[in-house]
Design a protein around this motif. Structure first.
Motif, PDB file in Angstrom:
ATOM      1  N   LEU A  36      19.044  27.091 -34.801  1.00 18.55           N
ATOM      2  CA  LEU A  36      20.153  28.037 -34.806  1.00 18.55           C
ATOM      3  C   LEU A  36      20.863  27.896 -33.468  1.00 18.55           C
ATOM      4  O   LEU A  36      20.267  28.131 -32.413  1.00 18.55           O
ATOM      5  CB  LEU A  36      19.654  29.471 -34.994  1.00 18.55           C
ATOM      6  CG  LEU A  36      20.716  30.578 -34.838  1.00 18.55           C
ATOM      7  CD1 LEU A  36      21.869  30.394 -35.825  1.00 18.55           C
ATOM      8  CD2 LEU A  36      20.077  31.956 -34.978  1.00 18.55           C
ATOM      9  N   ALA A  68      24.644  35.646 -35.461  1.00 18.46           N
ATOM     10  CA  ALA A  68      23.338  35.044 -35.180  1.00 18.46           C
ATOM     11  C   ALA A  68      22.214  35.882 -35.766  1.00 18.46           C
ATOM     12  O   ALA A  68      21.261  35.348 -36.363  1.00 18.46           O
ATOM     13  CB  ALA A  68      23.152  34.899 -33.669  1.00 18.46           C
ATOM     14  N   TYR A  72      19.626  34.608 -38.598  1.00 17.84           N
ATOM     15  CA  TYR A  72      18.190  34.569 -38.308  1.00 17.84           C
ATOM     16  C   TYR A  72      17.417  35.448 -39.283  1.00 17.84           C
ATOM     17  O   TYR A  72      16.320  35.090 -39.718  1.00 17.84           O
ATOM     18  CB  TYR A  72      17.918  35.011 -36.873  1.00 17.84           C
ATOM     19  CG  TYR A  72      16.510  34.674 -36.449  1.00 17.84           C
ATOM     20  CD1 TYR A  72      16.193  33.401 -35.974  1.00 17.84           C
ATOM     21  CD2 TYR A  72      15.482  35.606 -36.554  1.00 17.84           C
ATOM     22  CE1 TYR A  72      14.898  33.061 -35.612  1.00 17.84           C
ATOM     23  CE2 TYR A  72      14.186  35.282 -36.199  1.00 17.84           C
ATOM     24  CZ  TYR A  72      13.900  34.001 -35.737  1.00 17.84           C
ATOM     25  OH  TYR A  72      12.600  33.680 -35.413  1.00 17.84           O
ATOM     26  N   HIS A  76      14.922  32.941 -40.935  1.00 17.02           N
ATOM     27  CA  HIS A  76      13.963  32.840 -39.847  1.00 17.02           C
ATOM     28  C   HIS A  76      12.757  31.972 -40.198  1.00 17.02           C
ATOM     29  O   HIS A  76      12.181  31.325 -39.312  1.00 17.02           O
ATOM     30  CB  HIS A  76      13.496  34.234 -39.404  1.00 17.02           C
ATOM     31  CG  HIS A  76      12.729  34.981 -40.447  1.00 17.02           C
ATOM     32  ND1 HIS A  76      13.355  35.738 -41.416  1.00 17.02           N
ATOM     33  CD2 HIS A  76      11.394  35.070 -40.683  1.00 17.02           C
ATOM     34  CE1 HIS A  76      12.438  36.273 -42.202  1.00 17.02           C
ATOM     35  NE2 HIS A  76      11.245  35.885 -41.781  1.00 17.02           N
ATOM     36  N   ILE A  79      13.907  28.459 -39.279  1.00 16.48           N
ATOM     37  CA  ILE A  79      14.436  28.213 -37.934  1.00 16.48           C
ATOM     38  C   ILE A  79      13.281  28.055 -36.959  1.00 16.48           C
ATOM     39  O   ILE A  79      12.547  29.006 -36.672  1.00 16.48           O
ATOM     40  CB  ILE A  79      15.369  29.350 -37.499  1.00 16.48           C
ATOM     41  CG1 ILE A  79      16.620  29.371 -38.388  1.00 16.48           C
ATOM     42  CG2 ILE A  79      15.775  29.189 -36.027  1.00 16.48           C
ATOM     43  CD1 ILE A  79      17.537  30.561 -38.148  1.00 16.48           C
ATOM     44  N   VAL A  82      15.917  28.438 -31.423  1.00 18.08           N
ATOM     45  CA  VAL A  82      17.265  28.963 -31.220  1.00 18.08           C
ATOM     46  C   VAL A  82      17.808  28.396 -29.916  1.00 18.08           C
ATOM     47  O   VAL A  82      17.161  28.503 -28.860  1.00 18.08           O
ATOM     48  CB  VAL A  82      17.273  30.499 -31.157  1.00 18.08           C
ATOM     49  CG1 VAL A  82      18.697  31.013 -30.958  1.00 18.08           C
ATOM     50  CG2 VAL A  82      16.661  31.097 -32.427  1.00 18.08           C
ATOM     51  N   LEU A  84      20.629  29.064 -27.392  1.00 15.28           N
ATOM     52  CA  LEU A  84      21.386  30.287 -27.172  1.00 15.28           C
ATOM     53  C   LEU A  84      22.157  30.220 -25.857  1.00 15.28           C
ATOM     54  O   LEU A  84      21.567  30.044 -24.784  1.00 15.28           O
ATOM     55  CB  LEU A  84      20.399  31.465 -27.156  1.00 15.28           C
ATOM     56  CG  LEU A  84      20.929  32.871 -26.953  1.00 15.28           C
ATOM     57  CD1 LEU A  84      22.012  33.210 -27.953  1.00 15.28           C
ATOM     58  CD2 LEU A  84      19.769  33.863 -27.080  1.00 15.28           C
ATOM     59  N   VAL A 107       9.807  34.215 -32.326  1.00 20.57           N
ATOM     60  CA  VAL A 107      11.037  33.444 -32.118  1.00 20.57           C
ATOM     61  C   VAL A 107      10.922  32.598 -30.857  1.00 20.57           C
ATOM     62  O   VAL A 107      10.394  33.037 -29.836  1.00 20.57           O
ATOM     63  CB  VAL A 107      12.263  34.378 -32.036  1.00 20.57           C
ATOM     64  CG1 VAL A 107      12.175  35.317 -30.849  1.00 20.57           C
ATOM     65  CG2 VAL A 107      13.558  33.568 -31.968  1.00 20.57           C
ATOM     66  N   CYS A 109      13.121  30.150 -28.142  1.00 20.99           N
ATOM     67  CA  CYS A 109      14.517  30.054 -27.703  1.00 20.99           C
ATOM     68  C   CYS A 109      14.630  29.178 -26.466  1.00 20.99           C
ATOM     69  O   CYS A 109      13.784  29.216 -25.568  1.00 20.99           O
ATOM     70  CB  CYS A 109      15.048  31.459 -27.401  1.00 20.99           C
ATOM     71  SG  CYS A 109      16.574  31.505 -26.436  1.00 20.99           S
TER      72      CYS A 109
END
Length: 253
Positions: A36, A68, A72, A76, A79, A82, A84, A107, A109
């Motif tokens: 993402l 977003a 998500y 999710h 994914i 992420v 970002l 998550v 990131c």
């Protein structure tokens, strides 16, 4: 622009309505780890989406926190990571990451930033990011990193026959001389590395265009940031002077 004498070497990326920016799913795509990408610059989202889809990822993009979160919430499970941007309209990256963590504590990131404002790299890592990526970044290196982080196997390289490069024309701004023919070594959203037969003057500006581009394709202006000799070729690092459209940049591979 170019000199026959070597130049000094210098070294210098709750449920909401599903937003329009999403990717087309297919049985094959659903087996690929998902990314993402959240960034308010459309040309960068489009470029990264095309690049990473070609590198074996399934990609969704969003221009803001609201889109977003919607993406998500819906995807999710697919994914894996992420990407970002730190600075977003109406919110910022750490705040959005906190919202995603409330939805899914697992998550993962990476922050992308060219200007993190008041945030230090330590602040961004403490906010929950596993990496902080400085813009501009070489796309090839970025793809290799994301493969490591998501478990995507390295794509097999197609051997390039000697003497058959991916060609790019290199000219000065006035196009006074016959363009040189080099090839694109790597490319990011903000610049590219070009292998050339002669050195370029650091700080000068050049024009670049794919040798295979259709008639009427505009030249892309870039500033030479570094130049070094590797074997019998010169590796020239260029930074685009202005943001070119994704359609223009795709001519370079």
């Amino acid at each position: 622009m170019y000199s026959m004498q070597p130049e000094p070497v210098t070294h210098s990326g709750s449920m909401l309505n599903l937003p329009a920016e999403t990717c087309v799913s297919s049985p094959l795509a659903q087996r690929r780890p998902g990314l993402l990408i959240v960034d308010d610059e459309q040309y960068l989202r489009d470029m990264l989406r095309r690049w990473f889809e070609g590198q074996g990822f399934q990609v969704w993009t969003a221009p803001n926190a609201e889109d977003a979160i919607a993406l998500y919430e819906r995807h999710h499970d697919a994914i894996a990571l992420v990407l970002l941007d730190v600075r977003l309209p109406e919110t910022d990256g750490p705040e959005l990451l906190h919202s995603l963590e409330l939805m899914d504590s697992r998550v993962r990131c990476c922050f992308m930033t060219g200007d993190a404002g008041s945030y230090s790299e330590r602040d961004l890592l403490d906010a929950g990011a596993i990496r902080v990526l400085q813009k501009p970044f070489p796309l090839a290196e970025m793809a290799a990193l994301l493969r490591q982080l998501t478990g995507v196997p390295e794509r097999r390289r197609v051997a390039r026959r000697k003497g058959e490069p991916v060609p790019v024309l290199i000219s000065d701004l006035e196009e006074r001389d016959e363009p040189l023919i080099g090839w694109v070594d790597d490319r990011s959203a903000h610049g590219m590395g070009v292998s050339a037969p002669l050195p370029a003057v650091v700080g000068s500006r050049v024009c670049l265009r794919s040798q295979r581009a259709v008639r009427g394709t505009p030249w892309v202006e870039a500033e030479v940031k570094n130049c070094r000799l590797v074997g019998s070729r010169w590796l020239v690092g260029c930074e685009f002077v202005a943001n070119a459209s994704p359609e223009v940049l795709t001519q370079f591979g």
